[in-house]
Design an enzyme around this catalytic site. Structure first.
Site, PDB file in Angstrom:
ATOM      1  N   ASP A  20       0.820  -1.224   0.000  1.00 49.20           N
ATOM      2  CA  ASP A  20       0.000   0.000   0.000  1.00 49.20           C
ATOM      3  C   ASP A  20       0.851   1.271   0.000  1.00 49.20           C
ATOM      4  OD1 ASP A  20      -2.335  -1.411  -0.093  1.00 49.20           O
ATOM      5  OD2 ASP A  20      -3.153  -0.660   1.794  1.00 49.20           O
ATOM      6  N   ASN A  74      -4.568  -1.993  -4.700  1.00 47.55           N
ATOM      7  CA  ASN A  74      -5.827  -2.035  -3.938  1.00 47.55           C
ATOM      8  C   ASN A  74      -5.704  -1.147  -2.701  1.00 47.55           C
ATOM      9  OD1 ASN A  74      -8.426  -2.690  -3.304  1.00 47.55           O
ATOM     10  ND2 ASN A  74      -8.003  -4.789  -2.667  1.00 47.55           N
ATOM     11  N   ASP A  85     -11.202  -2.266  11.005  1.00 48.34           N
ATOM     12  CA  ASP A  85     -10.164  -3.228  10.599  1.00 48.34           C
ATOM     13  C   ASP A  85      -9.856  -4.215  11.725  1.00 48.34           C
ATOM     14  OD1 ASP A  85     -10.156  -1.791   8.280  1.00 48.34           O
ATOM     15  OD2 ASP A  85      -8.139  -0.948   8.518  1.00 48.34           O
ATOM     16  N   GLU A 130     -11.277  -5.167   0.968  1.00 47.23           N
ATOM     17  CA  GLU A 130     -10.426  -6.006   0.104  1.00 47.23           C
ATOM     18  C   GLU A 130     -11.212  -7.147  -0.540  1.00 47.23           C
ATOM     19  OE1 GLU A 130      -9.495  -4.191   2.427  1.00 47.23           O
ATOM     20  OE2 GLU A 130      -7.333  -3.925   2.568  1.00 47.23           O
ATOM     21  N   HIS A 171      -5.249  -9.361   3.146  1.00 47.67           N
ATOM     22  CA  HIS A 171      -4.218  -9.476   4.191  1.00 47.67           C
ATOM     23  C   HIS A 171      -4.803  -9.782   5.559  1.00 47.67           C
ATOM     24  CE1 HIS A 171      -4.679  -4.888   5.054  1.00 47.67           C
ATOM     25  NE2 HIS A 171      -5.673  -5.286   4.292  1.00 47.67           N
ATOM     26  N   ARG A 172      -5.938  -9.126   5.874  1.00 48.79           N
ATOM     27  CA  ARG A 172      -6.478  -9.305   7.224  1.00 48.79           C
ATOM     28  C   ARG A 172      -7.100 -10.703   7.411  1.00 48.79           C
ATOM     29  NH1 ARG A 172      -5.061  -4.744   9.275  1.00 48.79           N
ATOM     30  NH2 ARG A 172      -5.284  -2.907   7.975  1.00 48.79           N
ATOM     31  N   LYS A 210       0.177  -6.481   1.699  1.00 48.82           N
ATOM     32  CA  LYS A 210      -0.538  -5.200   1.561  1.00 48.82           C
ATOM     33  C   LYS A 210      -0.158  -4.252   2.690  1.00 48.82           C
ATOM     34  CE  LYS A 210      -5.098  -3.302   0.408  1.00 48.82           C
ATOM     35  NZ  LYS A 210      -5.429  -2.252   1.335  1.00 48.82           N
TER      36      LYS A 210
HETATM   37  O1  LIG Z   1      -8.447   6.321   6.242  1.00 45.81           O
HETATM   38  C1  LIG Z   1      -7.855   5.261   6.486  1.00 45.81           C
HETATM   39  O2  LIG Z   1      -6.617   5.214   6.686  1.00 45.81           O
HETATM   40  C2  LIG Z   1      -8.636   4.015   6.575  1.00 45.81           C
HETATM   41  C3  LIG Z   1      -9.992   4.052   6.783  1.00 45.81           C
HETATM   42  C4  LIG Z   1     -10.808   2.836   6.967  1.00 45.81           C
HETATM   43  O3  LIG Z   1     -11.610   2.691   5.813  1.00 45.81           O
HETATM   44  P1  LIG Z   1     -13.180   3.143   5.742  1.00 45.81           P
HETATM   45  O4  LIG Z   1     -13.266   4.556   6.069  1.00 45.81           O
HETATM   46  O5  LIG Z   1     -13.504   2.820   4.323  1.00 45.81           O
HETATM   47  O6  LIG Z   1     -13.898   2.278   6.733  1.00 45.81           O
HETATM   48  C5  LIG Z   1      -9.966   1.579   7.151  1.00 45.81           C
HETATM   49  O7  LIG Z   1     -10.748   0.437   6.960  1.00 45.81           O
HETATM   50  C6  LIG Z   1      -8.801   1.551   6.203  1.00 45.81           C
HETATM   51  O8  LIG Z   1      -8.017   0.399   6.368  1.00 45.81           O
HETATM   52  C7  LIG Z   1      -7.901   2.738   6.445  1.00 45.81           C
HETATM   53  C1  LIG Z   2      -9.670  -1.652   4.344  1.00 46.86           C
HETATM   54  C2  LIG Z   2      -8.351  -1.699   4.274  1.00 46.86           C
HETATM   55  O1  LIG Z   2      -7.599  -1.094   3.341  1.00 46.86           O
HETATM   56  P1  LIG Z   2      -7.820   0.170   2.380  1.00 46.86           P
HETATM   57  O2  LIG Z   2      -6.890   1.218   2.919  1.00 46.86           O
HETATM   58  O3  LIG Z   2      -7.393  -0.312   1.036  1.00 46.86           O
HETATM   59  O4  LIG Z   2      -9.238   0.586   2.451  1.00 46.86           O
HETATM   60  C3  LIG Z   2      -7.570  -2.485   5.273  1.00 46.86           C
HETATM   61  O5  LIG Z   2      -6.336  -2.317   5.331  1.00 46.86           O
HETATM   62  O6  LIG Z   2      -8.150  -3.271   6.021  1.00 46.86           O
END
Ligand SMILES: O=C(O)C1=C[C@@H](OP(=O)(O)O)[C@@H](O)[C@H](O)C1
Ligand SMILES: C=C(OP(=O)(O)O)C(=O)O
Length: 433
Positions: A49, A92, A319, A347, A393-394, A418
């Site tokens: 990422d 992703n 998460d 994901e 990944h999770r 990821k």
């Molecule tokens: O802003 C961020 O860093 C994130 C927000 C969350 O997503 P959502 O806002 O779509 O729930 C989380 O699931 C993602 O892993 C990271």
């Molecule tokens: C939802 C996740 O990732 P993303 O930042 O791609 O949304 C995650 O890391 O669980």
């Protein structure tokens, strides 16, 4: 497809130094790229990422130098990316894709943004609709409402705009980071529920580190004064990843412990540190310091006792809540995780994937639009399950916890890259048979 066979372990204890936070790493990289001056970013997460964000910023003309394994210097471009035309592939990585759409929509260039097939199934209409209210020129290149996208230069009109907050908080985070770079102050109204709120708090906190302020009435009303300039704070140390911490803390709670994670603690702004509170509600012993959290199994005067099931609204920890789903296999009673509709657009469809794989180890699982309910098997977990991970990944990291009960096989373990490429190496350091 390759796999990893995890032998059964009967104890977990040890100490883990966490990798840098994904959410903070990608925010800091973007803000450093937009800032005045050079930023030294220390303890950056090195994973798929963050690689997507680093590559994109370099393609956009930002000079980035790797100084040592996790330390990078980023030469800020004073609010304007030097490259005005580019095709960006962002894998992703939601934390790269969503904020970059917002920033590039106001940049005045011509850009195309795409990702892996799953990214093209993850909704983005709420962000595009908000940006279109500013007169941004954004077109869908595939399915309406989803990436890939094309952005063209446009004469922006600044005014009050509204955005929906119930699909992903990353849309609001992206807007908040982009709008200070426009000519005039904008007001953002969030329509309906704002999910994953701690991530918006994290965004505002990182913007403040770069000297940019947002006036917030409540969680539905933000005024973004503009123009503002992001100013490099010089050096930033990225704290450890609280979501990555959840797997080790759960292991400590299931397998005796103590397991200590170093890199996040009571002062962290990452919402997922509250995973430790959920474990505590399940009966685990939790200790916290400035920069560490430690977990152990529930202890009575005479013996180690098992965890208890919980019923929890998980909207604030989307998460880390996944980790509760596999921790529930080791708890007495039925665990219900509520308010997790966003799992379906991440994901993979995480509610459905989690339900399917939990059943393979013998759990009784009920799923709904926005909840999952898990009852562990009455006797023992089913050994030698073959767990599919859905390029998530999770899923892979969560199911490693099953090895604290029975041996299992995890398919495609490499998907952890990821956010945590050496996860299984670190997991092996704390589990003991
Ligand atoms: O802003 C961020 O860093 C994130 C927000 C969350 O997503 P959502 O806002 O779509 O729930 C989380 O699931 C993602 O892993 C990271
Ligand atoms: C939802 C996740 O990732 P993303 O930042 O791609 O949304 C995650 O890391 O669980």
């Amino acid at each position: 497809m390759d796999w990893l066979d995890l032998p059964a372990a009967n104890a977990a204890r040890g100490f883990i130094e966490l990798p840098g936070s994904k959410s903070i790493s990608n925010r800091i990289l973007l803000l450093a790229a937009l800032a005045n001056g050079k930023t030294l970013v220390r303890n950056l997460l090195i994973s798929d990422d963050t690689a997507q964000m680093l590559n994109a910023l370099e393609t956009l003309g930002i000079k980035i130098n790797q100084i040592s394994k996790n330390d990078y210097s980023v030469e800020g471009a004073k609010g304007k990316f030097p490259v005005k035309q580019a095709d960006l592939f962002l894998g992703n990585a939601g934390t790269a894709f969503r904020p970059l759409v917002a920033v590039l929509a106001i940049m005045g260039g011509h850009y195309r943004l795409s990702g892996v097939a799953r990214m093209h199934e993850r909704p983005i209409a709420d962000l595009v609709n908000a940006l279109r209210q500013l007169n941004a020129n954004i077109a869908y290149l595939g399915n309406e409402g989803f990436p890939p996208l094309e952005i063209k230069p446009a004469e922006l009109q600044t005014k009050a705009i509204s955005i929906k907050g119930d699909v992903s908080s990353q849309f609001l985070s992206g807007l908040l980071m982009a709008l200070p770079l426009t000519d005039k102050t904008t007001t953002i109204i969030v329509n309906g529920m704002l999910i994953s709120r701690p991530y918006v708090e994290l965004t505002l906190a990182q913007m403040a580190r770069f000297g940019v302020q947002v006036i917030q009435k409540n969680w539905q009303h933000f005024t973004v004064p503009a123009p503002q300039t992001y100013k490099s704070p010089g050096e930033i140390i990225v704290e450890g990843d609280a979501s990555s911490a959840s797997y080790f803390l759960a292991a400590g709670a299931i397998g005796g412990g103590p397991v200590r994670v170093e890199g996040v603690g009571i002062e962290s702004l990452q919402g997922d540190i509250h995973f430790a509170d959920a474990l505590e509600k399940m009966g685990a012993h939790i200790r916290k310091g400035k920069n560490w959290i430690e977990s152990s199994s529930p202890i009575s005067d005479t013996s180690r006792q098992s965890l208890q099931a919980i019923d929890l609204d998980c909207n604030h920890i989307p998460d880390a809540a996944m980790t509760l789903a596999t921790t529930a296999l080791f708890a007495k009673g039925t665990t219900t995780l509520r308010n997790i509709a966003s799992w379906r657009v991440k994901e993979t469809d995480r509610i459905s994937a989690m339900a399917k794989e939990l059943r393979k180890v013998g759990a009784l699982v009920e799923e709904g639009k926005d909840f999952i309910r898990i009852t562990p098997p009455a006797t023992a977990l089913t050994p030698h399950a073959i767990i599919d991970t859905y390029d998530d990944h999770r899923m892979a990291m969560c199911f490693s916890l099953v090895s604290l009960g029975v041996p299992l096989r995890i398919n495609d373990p490499g998907c952890v890259a990821k956010t945590f490429p050496d996860y299984f190496k670190k997991f092996a350091m704390i589990v003991h048979s």
